[in-house]
Design a protein around this motif. Structure first.
Motif: not given
Length: 204
Positions: A62, A66, A68-69, A131
């Motif tokens: 992430y 940057q 969503p993961v 996030d």
């Protein structure tokens, strides 16, 4: 609404494909690391539990991309074996050595030969980072696998790259090797219902 794109932080193509098939019903497009425009640094995986490792991987990817993961991690646990023989999160590492697929089969097949068929269970963890303020995690009985057997005699047919121990794994319910099951069943083994329900329960 548009399909949500989420990166799956894994370098294992077999796991990525199984996850894509399982999450396809949820309007989630699962991206793989190969879909990204640049290569992320390798995350540290020095946690003591599957959840700690899943969190380390998800946060690493992430912070780099940057977007969503989510990441998953697993540990393998045997009923009745002493602590020093429990693989836990170190399924591929024995006495500090990273084993090849063939060495894994020899090692775990040897344990089954010595102690008899081993009743085994995977404990799975998942960490989703939307996030830095919205991080969701799960590791409990709902995300764990069913109990199965590790046997000393490997499956004689063709093996699938990415899941070496499946050729020693036998379902208690059917008596079949995991490799003898259809793809839908093996997808369920690779991605437990509890992991699918974890995503179902989120308003993404």
């Amino acid at each position: 609404c548009a399909m949500k794109k989420i990166l799956f932080g894994t370098g294992n193509p077999a796991k990525l494909n199984a996850m894509r098939r399982r999450l396809s019903e949820l309007d989630i497009e699962v991206l793989g690391l190969a879909d990204m425009d640049r290569e992320a640094p390798s995350p540290s995986e020095d946690g003591s539990t599957p959840l700690e490792n899943a969190r380390q991987k998800a946060l690493c990817y992430y912070d780099f991309y940057q977007i969503p993961v989510f990441s998953c991690d697993s540990g393998l646990y045997f009923e009745g074996l002493q602590q020093e023989l429990q693989p836990g999160i170190h399924v591929r590492t024995v006495s500090g050595k990273c084993l090849t697929d063939q060495e894994m089969l020899a090692y775990y097949g040897g344990l089954a030969e010595k102690y008899g068929n081993l009743r085994a269970r995977y404990r799975h963890a998942v960490c989703l980072v939307m996030d830095r303020e919205h991080i969701y995690e799960a590791m409990d009985d709902s995300t764990a696998s069913e109990v199965f057997l590790i046997t000393a005699v490997p499956y004689a047919g063709v093996r699938q790259k990415g899941f070496p121990l499946d050729s020693l794994s036998v379902s208690l319910g059917t008596g079949k090797y995991f490799y003898e099951m259809d793809r839908e069943r093996t997808d369920h083994l690779a991605v437990e219902d509890g992991v699918l329900n974890f995503f179902r329960g989120l308003e993404l």
